[in-house]
Design an enzyme around this catalytic site. Sequence first.
Site, mmCIF file in Angstrom:
data_model
loop_
_atom_site.group_PDB
_atom_site.id
_atom_site.type_symbol
_atom_site.label_atom_id
_atom_site.label_comp_id
_atom_site.label_asym_id
_atom_site.label_seq_id
_atom_site.Cartn_x
_atom_site.Cartn_y
_atom_site.Cartn_z
ATOM 1 N N GLY A 179 7.734 -7.778 -11.128
ATOM 2 C CA GLY A 179 7.695 -6.901 -9.970
ATOM 3 C C GLY A 179 8.104 -7.605 -8.693
ATOM 4 O O GLY A 179 9.227 -7.456 -8.213
ATOM 5 N N THR A 180 7.201 -8.420 -8.175
ATOM 6 C CA THR A 180 7.429 -9.075 -6.893
ATOM 7 C C THR A 180 8.727 -9.878 -6.858
ATOM 8 O O THR A 180 9.401 -9.933 -5.824
ATOM 9 C CB THR A 180 6.211 -9.969 -6.566
ATOM 10 N N SER A 193 0.860 -1.194 0.000
ATOM 11 C CA SER A 193 0.000 0.000 0.000
ATOM 12 C C SER A 193 0.887 1.233 0.000
ATOM 13 O O SER A 193 0.741 2.100 0.843
ATOM 14 C CB SER A 193 -0.923 -0.005 1.210
ATOM 15 N N GLY A 213 1.009 3.589 -2.245
ATOM 16 C CA GLY A 213 0.163 4.760 -2.506
ATOM 17 C C GLY A 213 0.841 5.834 -3.315
ATOM 18 O O GLY A 213 0.689 7.026 -3.033
ATOM 19 N N ASN A 244 -1.236 4.588 -15.693
ATOM 20 C CA ASN A 244 -1.607 3.774 -14.538
ATOM 21 C C ASN A 244 -3.023 4.130 -14.096
ATOM 22 O O ASN A 244 -3.212 4.942 -13.202
ATOM 23 C CB ASN A 244 -0.583 4.008 -13.429
ATOM 24 N N CYS A 258 -4.190 1.780 -10.060
ATOM 25 C CA CYS A 258 -3.578 1.621 -8.740
ATOM 26 C C CYS A 258 -4.649 1.514 -7.669
ATOM 27 O O CYS A 258 -5.478 2.405 -7.522
ATOM 28 C CB CYS A 258 -2.667 2.789 -8.412
HETATM 29 C C1 LIG Z 1 5.680 -2.492 -3.932
HETATM 30 C C2 LIG Z 1 4.910 -2.342 -5.220
HETATM 31 C C3 LIG Z 1 4.687 -1.082 -5.749
HETATM 32 C C4 LIG Z 1 3.986 -0.935 -6.945
HETATM 33 N N1 LIG Z 1 3.802 0.319 -7.472
HETATM 34 C C5 LIG Z 1 3.227 0.456 -8.693
HETATM 35 C C6 LIG Z 1 3.146 1.730 -9.333
HETATM 36 O O1 LIG Z 1 3.622 2.729 -8.819
HETATM 37 N N2 LIG Z 1 2.540 1.804 -10.553
HETATM 38 C C7 LIG Z 1 2.011 0.685 -11.164
HETATM 39 O O2 LIG Z 1 1.480 0.803 -12.270
HETATM 40 N N3 LIG Z 1 2.101 -0.527 -10.590
HETATM 41 C C8 LIG Z 1 2.688 -0.668 -9.367
HETATM 42 N N4 LIG Z 1 2.792 -1.925 -8.799
HETATM 43 C C9 LIG Z 1 2.239 -3.089 -9.518
HETATM 44 C C10 LIG Z 1 3.320 -3.812 -10.308
HETATM 45 O O3 LIG Z 1 3.898 -2.976 -11.266
HETATM 46 C C11 LIG Z 1 2.734 -5.050 -10.984
HETATM 47 O O4 LIG Z 1 1.670 -4.649 -11.815
HETATM 48 C C12 LIG Z 1 2.188 -6.071 -9.993
HETATM 49 O O5 LIG Z 1 2.990 -6.095 -8.843
HETATM 50 C C13 LIG Z 1 2.055 -7.484 -10.582
HETATM 51 O O6 LIG Z 1 3.288 -8.028 -10.978
HETATM 52 P P1 LIG Z 1 4.193 -8.975 -10.015
HETATM 53 O O7 LIG Z 1 3.324 -10.070 -9.524
HETATM 54 O O8 LIG Z 1 5.346 -9.400 -10.853
HETATM 55 O O9 LIG Z 1 4.614 -8.089 -8.874
HETATM 56 C C14 LIG Z 1 3.489 -2.078 -7.605
HETATM 57 C C15 LIG Z 1 3.716 -3.343 -7.066
HETATM 58 C C16 LIG Z 1 4.417 -3.501 -5.895
HETATM 59 C C17 LIG Z 1 4.646 -4.879 -5.350
#
Ligand SMILES: Cc1cc2nc3c(=O)[nH]c(=O)nc-3n(C[C@H](O)[C@H](O)[C@H](O)COP(=O)(O)O)c2cc1C
Lengths: 259, 259, 302, 302
Positions: C264-265, C70, C72, C126, C129
């Site tokens: 991402g993760t 979160s 944000g 985006n 979110c």
């Molecule tokens: C800590 C964190 C911060 C994120 N911040 C953003 C963001 O700023 N903008 C966005 O479009 N997605 C954001 N995401 C989503 C990721 O870009 C991605 O869509 C999502 O985590 C799924 O992919 P994953 O399973 O490989 O993490 C964030 C994800 C995480 C875990």
Amino acid sequence: MIKKHDICRVASLEPLAKDTYALTLKVNGDMLKYFRPGQFAHIRLPHAGEHLLRRPISVNTIDREAETMRFAFLIQGEGTRRLSQCRPGDELDILAPLGQGFRVKESHQKIWLVGGGIGIAPLLSLRDTVPGREYTAFLGYKSREYAYERKEFEGFCKAVHVTSDDGSIGEKNFVTEALRRELEKEKPDVILSCGPLPMFRSLKRVWEEDGRDVETQVSMEQHMGCGTGGCYTCTCMVAGAMKRVCMDGPVFDIREVKL
Amino acid sequence: MIKKHDICRVASLEPLAKDTYALTLKVNGDMLKYFRPGQFAHIRLPHAGEHLLRRPISVNTIDREAETMRFAFLIQGEGTRRLSQCRPGDELDILAPLGQGFRVKESHQKIWLVGGGIGIAPLLSLRDTVPGREYTAFLGYKSREYAYERKEFEGFCKAVHVTSDDGSIGEKNFVTEALRRELEKEKPDVILSCGPLPMFRSLKRVWEEDGRDVETQVSMEQHMGCGTGGCYTCTCMVAGAMKRVCMDGPVFDIREVKL
Amino acid sequence: MADLRVNIAGVNFKNPVIAASGTFAFGEEYAAFLDVSALGGIALKALTPEIRPGNPPIRIAETPSGILNSVGLQNPGVDAFISGILPRIRRFDTVKIANVAGRTEEDYYTVIEKLNDTEIDMFELNVSCPNVKQGGVTFGTDPNSMAAIVAGAKARAKKPLIVKLTPNVTNIALMAKTAEDAGADAVSLVNTFTAMAINAKTRRPVLANVTGGLSGPAIKPIALRMVHEVYRAVSIPIIGMGGIMTGEDAAEFLLAGASALMVGTATVAEPDAMIRILGELNKFLDENSAATARELTGALEY
Amino acid sequence: MADLRVNIAGVNFKNPVIAASGTFAFGEEYAAFLDVSALGGIALKALTPEIRPGNPPIRIAETPSGILNSVGLQNPGVDAFISGILPRIRRFDTVKIANVAGRTEEDYYTVIEKLNDTEIDMFELNVSCPNVKQGGVTFGTDPNSMAAIVAGAKARAKKPLIVKLTPNVTNIALMAKTAEDAGADAVSLVNTFTAMAINAKTRRPVLANVTGGLSGPAIKPIALRMVHEVYRAVSIPIIGMGGIMTGEDAAEFLLAGASALMVGTATVAEPDAMIRILGELNKFLDENSAATARELTGALEY
Ligand SMILES: Cc1cc2nc3c(=O)[nH]c(=O)nc-3n(C[C@H](O)[C@H](O)[C@H](O)COP(=O)(O)O)c2cc1C
Ligand SMILES: Cc1cc2nc3c(=O)[nH]c(=O)nc-3n(C[C@H](O)[C@H](O)[C@H](O)COP(=O)(O)OP(=O)(O)OC[C@H]3O[C@@H](n4cnc5c(N)ncnc54)[C@H](O)[C@@H]3O)c2cc1C
Ligand SMILES: Cc1cc2nc3c(=O)[nH]c(=O)nc-3n(C[C@H](O)[C@H](O)[C@H](O)COP(=O)(O)OP(=O)(O)OC[C@H]3O[C@@H](n4cnc5c(N)ncnc54)[C@H](O)[C@@H]3O)c2cc1C
Ligand SMILES: Cc1cc2nc3c(=O)[nH]c(=O)nc-3n(C[C@H](O)[C@H](O)[C@H](O)COP(=O)(O)O)c2cc1C
Ligand code: FES
Ligand code: FES
């Protein structure tokens, strides 16, 4: 309630052949008491973590005195790989025995066992559970490196016919063709078989052509959830109805099961 | 590239006190070369499975010759419980050293260490990395059963003031009150502190009332994702801006950090 | 050694592995762990017109095979990014994607217009979110708002426009089609699922913000299904993501219909994960006699 | 020893742990593993007017902390159930919930009317199965269809009516409210998420049906969020589920707003899981000085 769900200790883990291992577990008496050949155990993976599903593995041999159950398995993926890394003393969460197993009757005196690859494993349990019959085994291996437990079958069978895909052990032939040759000479009271689906399809052709009157039981594989009849994910078509491999099978009559 | 991500072997795991363990890892030279006191490692759990997040643990001691890093930790939940079950020879995937650590300057000759509970652990790394200063330690334990490493502090500090919540070891007092008493007598060049948030809040009051001129650095905790500055999940408010504990901290100036 | 190059909306990527927005900051932090220029691209942390502090901590929680965040949209604001950060990340030879966020349509347009004449290569809108109370996610769940903001962004953007979709909808194919019809050059999916963790002992949510976004392997099966659905609904390229941890996961997303991937993760768990994933993907292609990564896109047989 | 009793829509449960539909067959199979009468209730396998063979195998796949199933409502039909199975499960002293499914509205009504005069205690309207091509899930994703079928079912049902919600929607609170307004006595959530698994080597979906329903701990954070949202939107009781594997998970769902719980995947993994979960829940309540399970419902502090 019979204790079918228990934590069992690994007694030993030995390599049998390429990618093939024997896992022996110390089990509780209940698991052996009503055991029938062809039944299987449903094994939770060690450090299961994100892996929720158990892996079904047929019982290979049992020892009522030592209170052990042995399994022979081939590495296919992550689950069987982990099982191959067990060490004596490790604990495994298992459900056993599950399924109906082979239905061996008094009238089945002359029994032919037909196994392909890792499907050979459950057939050995006949030795420990239904002694005193006249057994003949047909064992089909991929190649010499994958061959295991031939000696054990020689120990209790009148004859053992070995085939391999490349001729590196036994004759180079399909195991079902070796069976056909013998069926043309004589008929057993029952054929009990376990192996991959393509082998069963050949078996069915051989049976149709040369063994129509011989009762033939095949042990099916299917991806499973519970293993205990609750989830209906492990089905195959038997006599026009969707049956559960885990509970109604894994052994079905070749006349009824859709291969 | 400095090798900050590596698989390290467990050299030993010993109990230190109730629920408290010392884990010693054999690490690569890079991890020790630029190490500063107060830095931490981010440790992937053994058999991590469904646990994706690492656990941040401060470095307790280092040994450049033996190439080891030691961590002292308290069992809190599943992650630290698993770490407490490591055995010598096990491998752990770690990121280290991370964060900025304590900022010890030449002018900091008289250094007071103020630690609470498991927060005492990182303070011991001053001994191995910044020798030749005049140290005084204030160690606050919950009770005698949880007390650990007091001897080690006695080994390099001029004085060690021990307190406990129930008086079962040292004086029955808040560690920050012991600090206040000494601050009323003399002032150090710097206070370096690590402990739980409530302790920092008391520390701040003591500092405001009796130590306003003394530079005071506190090592913060926050739930972390990456540990490497990428995810911005580990923030705390510092001088009006959201800072990352993992990268901008974990050590912040008590004047700036919102407690 | 398979040919890993892909092209999305006219932009060339040396390989299909792209850092997912919000998990790789602005890339700089990772120079200590990997060669950033070895990546196909990096989607930068979300940018808004003004500096934003984000949500209060605790901002992260571990869930079975997943994480909740979160954050944000904490970010320094687009101006500080352009003057302070962009000059420093110029050195990375990789496609740079600006993740554009805001509260109002105007916010998005402001960010786009300010970045139009910089060396940013692409925009990622985006609209998905889950961690901001107003704006953001509503654009991504309502087709009319989606159409309006995508058309508005497209009219202003001087670079190719990717629209990042939220999975928190009944019909993601419809949302993707809406974005395509409004002018999107590509879609990326999935963003995180709105979710929560509870500490039963304290009787409180783990996250200060109560809810957060779920990502990681836990969501991979849903993300794969959504990529597959969107692939059948649109003809613009898809960037797939959601729980990619290995090269084989990456291949699954390509087969489902993705032309490139975001990770991402996995980076949160392991800073150099993307380099490992690239190596594994390469090996997978070789072992399964695929000469290019491109030929896997949509090659699922069923 | 906390008081575990709960009451849902006038029906008394000895405890809040109920077997989730489709994971416990009709209960009989489990007599070998646990005392079925020790459970709060059992939601039986979905029933349709006619016998249904379900989907072809492979019907199950393992995913990270989850499972996918595509059973597709295989069942013997309501008549065979009444004559063949019901007499055998009479002996279980637990609340029996019939999970009602079908292709058309009429299908649902037929099942309800045939079961009205049996010893079934409650109906659970399954408007949320993702594994059937027509019917089923569409009722659960469109508010108008939902209102119609719930009203129709309620008019015919002589037992309390639970409506089981699908999580594959943009706004689950709206769907719950629609069900409440149309006469539902309770809602249960969540059913499974539409998802898929791909075998990258064979380039084929793992499931013969291509997609299936995702359940298990992977989805728990989303399910918890949905229960929490629904709790704030409706005043009828909620039966919560999605990845409950431990007593602490159960407590989390109660805190989020559930009055009772269903357990599915845990039983698939471990036949006697519900008994363990009951024991753990009891212990949790004792250790956290809660005298009843009921007092946890909605007691989340935030
Ligand atoms: C800590 C964190 C911060 C994120 N911040 C953003 C963001 O700023 N903008 C966005 O479009 N997605 C954001 N995401 C989503 C990721 O870009 C991605 O869509 C999502 O985590 C799924 O992919 P994953 O399973 O490989 O993490 C964030 C994800 C995480 C875990
Ligand atoms: C009744 C029965 C008895 C069996 N007996 C034996 C035996 O004695 N020795 C032996 O080596 N193997 C046996 N198998 C096959 C064995 O269960 C699979 O090889 C094993 O589950 C593969 O798991 P994995 O994680 O290594 O492979 P993966 O391919 O990674 O498994 C992924 C998933 O698919 C399932 N799966 C994959 N292949 C099969 C399969 N052939 N049958 C059922 N599920 C599968 C797994 O259980 C798992 O859920 C038997 C299968 C059944 C149904
Ligand atoms: C920079 C830093 C240094 C630390 N040094 C030490 C140390 O030297 N010794 C020690 O015993 N502990 C230390 N901690 C605290 C330690 O990280 C937590 O106790 C640990 O993560 C708890 O994990 P768990 O799985 O056992 O507990 P759980 O409560 O089950 O953890 C659940 C989740 O919450 C996170 N979490 C829980 N408590 C904390 C916490 N206090 N700080 C950060 N994350 C938390 C965990 O990382 C995990 O993701 C440090 C924390 C930080 C931030
Ligand atoms: C194998 C399987 C079969 C299912 N069959 C049904 C069904 O027939 N009717 C139904 O309403 N839900 C069915 N479900 C959904 C479950 O009842 C439950 O809603 C879902 O699995 C989430 O709970 P869990 O995570 O505890 O499994 C089934 C789930 C599984 C795993
Ligand atoms: S595996 Fe569940 S019914 Fe067979
Ligand atoms: S934990 Fe990711 S930025 Fe600090």
